[in-house]
Design a protein around this motif. Structure first.
Motif, PDB file in Angstrom:
ATOM      1  N   ALA A 145       0.740  -1.025   0.165  1.00 14.61           N
ATOM      2  CA  ALA A 145       0.036   0.075   0.144  1.00 14.61           C
ATOM      3  C   ALA A 145       0.936   1.134  -0.036  1.00 14.61           C
ATOM      4  O   ALA A 145       0.357   2.354  -0.581  1.00 14.61           O
ATOM      5  N   PHE A 146       1.955   1.105   0.620  1.00 18.87           N
ATOM      6  CA  PHE A 146       2.841   2.453   0.777  1.00 18.87           C
ATOM      7  C   PHE A 146       4.167   2.412   0.100  1.00 18.87           C
ATOM      8  O   PHE A 146       4.873   3.563   0.162  1.00 18.87           O
ATOM      9  N   LYS A 200      16.105 -11.914   7.963  1.00 17.95           N
ATOM     10  CA  LYS A 200      16.256 -11.109   6.939  1.00 17.95           C
ATOM     11  C   LYS A 200      14.963 -10.359   6.415  1.00 17.95           C
ATOM     12  O   LYS A 200      15.108  -8.970   6.044  1.00 17.95           O
ATOM     13  N   ARG A 201      13.766 -11.099   6.254  1.00 15.37           N
ATOM     14  CA  ARG A 201      12.644 -10.454   5.699  1.00 15.37           C
ATOM     15  C   ARG A 201      12.320  -9.394   6.396  1.00 15.37           C
ATOM     16  O   ARG A 201      11.931  -8.065   6.157  1.00 15.37           O
ATOM     17  N   ASN A 202      12.366  -9.322   7.889  1.00 13.09           N
ATOM     18  CA  ASN A 202      11.807  -8.483   8.804  1.00 13.09           C
ATOM     19  C   ASN A 202      12.818  -7.167   8.673  1.00 13.09           C
ATOM     20  O   ASN A 202      12.440  -6.087   8.643  1.00 13.09           O
ATOM     21  N   ALA A 203      14.100  -7.497   8.472  1.00 19.43           N
ATOM     22  CA  ALA A 203      14.921  -6.346   8.252  1.00 19.43           C
ATOM     23  C   ALA A 203      14.802  -5.731   6.959  1.00 19.43           C
ATOM     24  O   ALA A 203      15.063  -4.505   7.004  1.00 19.43           O
ATOM     25  N   MET A 204      14.572  -6.353   5.871  1.00 20.34           N
ATOM     26  CA  MET A 204      14.339  -5.701   4.590  1.00 20.34           C
ATOM     27  C   MET A 204      13.038  -4.683   4.760  1.00 20.34           C
ATOM     28  O   MET A 204      12.974  -3.939   4.059  1.00 20.34           O
ATOM     29  N   TYR A 205      11.990  -5.426   5.621  1.00 23.37           N
ATOM     30  CA  TYR A 205      10.840  -4.353   5.694  1.00 23.37           C
ATOM     31  C   TYR A 205      11.112  -3.183   6.461  1.00 23.37           C
ATOM     32  O   TYR A 205      10.717  -2.158   6.429  1.00 23.37           O
ATOM     33  N   GLY A 206      12.286  -3.414   7.663  1.00 24.74           N
ATOM     34  CA  GLY A 206      12.531  -2.143   8.453  1.00 24.74           C
ATOM     35  C   GLY A 206      13.169  -1.077   7.405  1.00 24.74           C
ATOM     36  O   GLY A 206      12.974  -0.077   7.492  1.00 24.74           O
ATOM     37  N   GLU A 207      14.023  -1.723   6.491  1.00 30.39           N
ATOM     38  CA  GLU A 207      14.643  -0.692   5.506  1.00 30.39           C
ATOM     39  C   GLU A 207      13.815   0.078   4.647  1.00 30.39           C
ATOM     40  O   GLU A 207      13.949   1.136   4.099  1.00 30.39           O
ATOM     41  N   LEU A 208      12.717  -0.876   4.001  1.00 29.40           N
ATOM     42  CA  LEU A 208      11.966  -0.214   2.991  1.00 29.40           C
ATOM     43  C   LEU A 208      11.024   0.944   3.877  1.00 29.40           C
ATOM     44  O   LEU A 208      10.710   1.925   3.161  1.00 29.40           O
ATOM     45  N   GLN A 209      10.666   0.778   5.153  1.00 25.25           N
ATOM     46  CA  GLN A 209       9.953   1.844   5.834  1.00 25.25           C
ATOM     47  C   GLN A 209      10.900   2.952   6.088  1.00 25.25           C
ATOM     48  O   GLN A 209      10.321   4.046   5.989  1.00 25.25           O
ATOM     49  N   GLU A 258      11.471   2.637  -9.105  1.00 22.67           N
ATOM     50  CA  GLU A 258      11.683   1.135  -9.194  1.00 22.67           C
ATOM     51  C   GLU A 258      12.457   0.478  -8.166  1.00 22.67           C
ATOM     52  O   GLU A 258      12.204  -0.944  -7.831  1.00 22.67           O
ATOM     53  N   GLU A 259      13.392   1.104  -7.559  1.00 19.76           N
ATOM     54  CA  GLU A 259      14.318   0.570  -6.599  1.00 19.76           C
ATOM     55  C   GLU A 259      13.110   0.190  -5.493  1.00 19.76           C
ATOM     56  O   GLU A 259      13.422  -0.817  -4.820  1.00 19.76           O
ATOM     57  N   LEU A 260      12.455   1.019  -4.850  1.00 17.31           N
ATOM     58  CA  LEU A 260      11.487   0.532  -4.016  1.00 17.31           C
ATOM     59  C   LEU A 260      10.567  -0.437  -4.197  1.00 17.31           C
ATOM     60  O   LEU A 260      10.228  -1.377  -3.584  1.00 17.31           O
ATOM     61  N   ASN A 261       9.920  -0.479  -5.611  1.00 17.85           N
ATOM     62  CA  ASN A 261       9.128  -1.813  -6.182  1.00 17.85           C
ATOM     63  C   ASN A 261       9.921  -2.835  -6.019  1.00 17.85           C
ATOM     64  O   ASN A 261       9.443  -3.879  -5.716  1.00 17.85           O
ATOM     65  N   ASP A 262      11.352  -2.817  -6.410  1.00 17.81           N
ATOM     66  CA  ASP A 262      12.194  -3.987  -6.430  1.00 17.81           C
ATOM     67  C   ASP A 262      12.308  -4.748  -4.912  1.00 17.81           C
ATOM     68  O   ASP A 262      12.317  -5.799  -4.615  1.00 17.81           O
ATOM     69  N   MET A 263      12.577  -3.790  -4.116  1.00 18.01           N
ATOM     70  CA  MET A 263      12.767  -3.875  -2.641  1.00 18.01           C
ATOM     71  C   MET A 263      11.480  -4.616  -2.357  1.00 18.01           C
ATOM     72  O   MET A 263      11.562  -5.476  -1.197  1.00 18.01           O
ATOM     73  N   THR A 264      10.207  -3.890  -2.494  1.00 13.00           N
ATOM     74  CA  THR A 264       8.968  -4.688  -1.931  1.00 13.00           C
ATOM     75  C   THR A 264       8.765  -6.029  -2.614  1.00 13.00           C
ATOM     76  O   THR A 264       8.463  -7.108  -1.606  1.00 13.00           O
ATOM     77  N   LYS A 265       9.120  -6.407  -3.440  1.00 18.60           N
ATOM     78  CA  LYS A 265       9.052  -7.843  -4.201  1.00 18.60           C
ATOM     79  C   LYS A 265      10.044  -8.701  -3.640  1.00 18.60           C
ATOM     80  O   LYS A 265       9.835  -9.792  -3.279  1.00 18.60           O
ATOM     81  N   ALA A 266      11.230  -8.127  -3.358  1.00 15.45           N
ATOM     82  CA  ALA A 266      12.321  -9.114  -2.632  1.00 15.45           C
ATOM     83  C   ALA A 266      12.031  -9.281  -1.291  1.00 15.45           C
ATOM     84  O   ALA A 266      11.995 -10.452  -0.812  1.00 15.45           O
ATOM     85  N   ALA A 267      11.196  -8.478  -0.590  1.00  9.10           N
ATOM     86  CA  ALA A 267      10.858  -8.782   0.825  1.00  9.10           C
ATOM     87  C   ALA A 267       9.888  -9.598   0.839  1.00  9.10           C
ATOM     88  O   ALA A 267       9.834 -10.428   1.895  1.00  9.10           O
ATOM     89  N   LEU A 268       9.012  -9.529   0.077  1.00  8.29           N
ATOM     90  CA  LEU A 268       7.622 -10.644  -0.053  1.00  8.29           C
ATOM     91  C   LEU A 268       8.298 -11.934  -0.049  1.00  8.29           C
ATOM     92  O   LEU A 268       7.693 -12.903   0.191  1.00  8.29           O
ATOM     93  N   SER A 269       9.506 -12.267  -0.970  1.00  8.44           N
ATOM     94  CA  SER A 269       9.893 -13.464  -1.623  1.00  8.44           C
ATOM     95  C   SER A 269      10.870 -14.025  -0.574  1.00  8.44           C
ATOM     96  O   SER A 269      11.248 -15.192  -0.533  1.00  8.44           O
ATOM     97  N   GLU A 270      11.415 -13.488   0.378  1.00  9.85           N
ATOM     98  CA  GLU A 270      12.441 -13.592   1.116  1.00  9.85           C
ATOM     99  C   GLU A 270      11.869 -14.899   2.106  1.00  9.85           C
ATOM    100  O   GLU A 270      11.082 -14.616   3.036  1.00  9.85           O
ATOM    101  N   SER A 271      12.809 -15.761   2.267  1.00 13.33           N
ATOM    102  CA  SER A 271      12.156 -17.017   3.196  1.00 13.33           C
ATOM    103  C   SER A 271      12.825 -16.964   4.432  1.00 13.33           C
ATOM    104  O   SER A 271      12.206 -17.653   5.496  1.00 13.33           O
ATOM    105  N   ASP A 272      13.916 -16.410   4.841  1.00 14.60           N
ATOM    106  CA  ASP A 272      14.276 -16.137   6.095  1.00 14.60           C
ATOM    107  C   ASP A 272      13.671 -15.082   6.826  1.00 14.60           C
ATOM    108  O   ASP A 272      13.638 -14.039   6.531  1.00 14.60           O
ATOM    109  N   PRO A 273      13.023 -15.478   7.873  1.00 10.10           N
ATOM    110  CA  PRO A 273      12.103 -14.440   8.610  1.00 10.10           C
ATOM    111  C   PRO A 273      12.977 -13.330   8.989  1.00 10.10           C
ATOM    112  O   PRO A 273      12.436 -12.231   9.056  1.00 10.10           O
TER     113      PRO A 273
END
Length: 528
Positions: free
Chosen positions: A431-432, A474-483, A457-472
């Motif tokens: 959404a954001f 790493k995934r949480n850290a990616m969402y933190g950086e995105l925010q 496009e960088e943020l779009n790519d980061m959003t897709k990468a966080a969605l697909s990350e399997s390590d919990p």
């Protein structure tokens, strides 16, 4: 003693509501005053309202679930454990031994497969949540299969098992008793009509009575597989008026009032009462439509972050209702980013605008819902932004008028709030922080598209990468950086996270109210 306790509970549950109002509540029964007239449906495959979410959570279980002990942690439910295979896009759940439905029927893997298929096939309001797993009416029976005491769940899509698990912890993933439900099927409705007046769950409470616009009665499930319930029953009385709720609470006729106003909360002085505050998942924001030329310079976005009087609002008319929060995922859940680097500094904002060559004054219309606290927030923003030469013309409207305008992308500035559909950070990241097609004919139910923001496009790519990350982790850290990135550079200024205040008798302990209506728990409540 046990027989006497059971007899007292039965008598209390049998009393008409008017009679119960004449005496203090029984020690073993929790009585709640709450506005529950939003309920449209209580079948987990259809329930989509706030109050119905609370009912479903207390009556049903899921394979995995956020629970009363800690509503921020995904815990075992009807599954005792699970194994995820990211490559095969599947999760294998081992069913818990000994769990039973309120009917006495054992909880079987077949009930899980039936429940998921039922949601998809009925295709009622919340079905879209499970459908994100790539399930359709045609393939769901192949995607959810049974092998002994295990359930194998397959999914399709470029996302991680963590995302799939959060989907399976959502309301429509509640498990129903197939035998009981299908015994009450009418005209091929898979028991929908019956489940909108009754229940077929395995949760800590059994639905004893539901009268729309009047009351909900729960009876404790003595055979529940987890600790509790601690009380023998819960009665939720529909009381629409906050003043009546307050009167019932202060007179001792109810144990808890769920919808008091901030003024009522502030005025409470009874030694027998207390107020608990619970952070909520909704975030409140100010946004600027990028289809408006005057709002496109990034300096306007940067300055805006220093023109919100965050503390002034939360210390006055928002006290107890909201707390300062400046990122899109709510505090208290994995993946949140809780830094609040911005504060009210009009001189800094003026300098940012001057350095960028922005000529002031700038006049901007601000759409706002014509109700408290939104109108008060708009007036505060009008006063603080004027300090830097940005003048808001406030346009109040009904909720439907404001949201319709937002969806049309015809606003200039907008004051609104946003809550997740399910408790996974992707729900708000999409959404954001994501908008890969900003064209007018590509309607998206996101704040980015509605504000005409063509996300880099960088943020779009980061959003897709966080969605697909399997390590919990790493995934949480990616969402933190995105925010953090969205917080620093976006036409959407996130200001607050909502809070919810509940007034109750001081004898009440153990009530848990998580960040959404799906995380309201009565299982650990005691009355000492």
């Amino acid at each position: 003693m046990k027989l006497l306790k059971a007899a007292l509970l039965a008598a209390a549950l049998a009393l008409p509501v008017a009679q119960q109002a004449n005496a203090a509540t029984p020690d073993n029964l929790l009585v709640v005053a709450q506005n529950i007239d939003d309920i449209v449906a209580i079948d987990p495959a259809q329930a989509y309202e706030f109050s119905s979410g609370e009912l479903v959570t207390n009556v049903y279980d899921r394979l995995v679930q956020y629970d009363a002990e800690d509503p921020t942690v995904l815990a075992a439910g009807l599954a005792s454990d699970w194994q995820a295979d990211a490559d095969a896009k599947s999760i294998t759940f081992t069913m818990r031994d000994g769990a039973t439905f309120h009917s006495g029927n054992p909880v079987r893997p077949e009930d899980v497969a039936f429940s998921f298929a039922r949601v998809i096939k009925l295709n009622l309001t919340p079905a879209f949540i499970l459908a994100q797993l790539g399930w359709t009416a045609e393939n769901v029976e192949d995607m959810v299969t049974v092998d002994g005491n295990k359930v194998i769940v397959k999914y399709e899509g470029d996302f991680s098992p963590a995302f799939a698990l959060n989907i399976l912890a959502s309301r429509p993933a509640s498990i129903v008793d197939e035998k009981t439900v299908m015994a009450n099927e009418t005209d091929g409705d898979m028991g929908n009509a019956w489940l909108n007046a009754n229940s077929a769950g395995s949760g800590p409470f059994e639905l004893q009575s539901y009268r729309p616009g009047e009351l909900v009665r729960f009876k404790a499930n003595a055979n529940y597989f987890k600790d509790g319930p601690k009380v023998d029953g819960v009665i939720i009385r529909h009381v629409a008026e906050a003043a009546t709720q307050q009167l019932l609470l202060t007179s001792g006729d109810v144990d808890m009032a769920r919808n008091l106003t901030p003024d009522q909360i502030a005025g409470m002085d009874s030694d027998a009462l207390k107020v608990e505050t619970y952070p909520q998942a909704a975030v409140h924001f100010l946004s600027f439509n990028q289809k408006q030329d005057a709002l496109q310079p990034e300096a306007v976005w940067d300055a805006a972050r220093y023109l919100v009087n965050y503390k002034g609002m939360t210390d006055s008319f928002l006290k107890g209702q909201m707390e300062i929060h400046q990122a899109f995922w709510p505090k208290g859940f994995p993946g949140s980013y809780d830094e609040t680097p911005y504060s009210y500094d009009p001189q800094k904002a003026k300098q940012i605008l001057a350095d960028a060559g922005i000529e002031t004054p700038v006049t901007v219309t601000l759409d706002v819902i014509n109700a408290a606290p939104f109108t008060d927030m708009a007036q505060s923003l009008q006063a603080s932004f004027a300090e830097a030469g940005i003048n808001f013309d406030i346009i109040p409207g009904t909720g439907s008028q404001v949201i319709t305008k937002y969806r049309e992308r015809s606003h200039e500035a907008m004051l609104l709030y946003w809550g997740p559909d399910f408790m996974d950070p992707h729900s708000n990241a999409k959404a954001f922080a994501y908008n890969s097609d900003n064209s007018d004919d590509n309607y998206q139910a996101t704040t980015t598209w509605r504000n005409g923001w063509a996300v880099p496009e960088e943020l779009n790519d980061m959003t897709k990468a966080a969605l697909s990350e399997s390590d919990p982790d790493k995934r949480n850290a990616m969402y933190g950086e995105l925010q953090k990135r969205v917080q620093e550079k976006s036409p959407i200024v996130i200001m607050f996270q909502a809070a919810y205040q509940v007034a109750m008798d001081k004898k009440v302990e153990g009530y848990v109210n998580g960040a959404t209506s799906d995380f309201v728990y009565y299982r650990l409540v005691t009355k000492n």
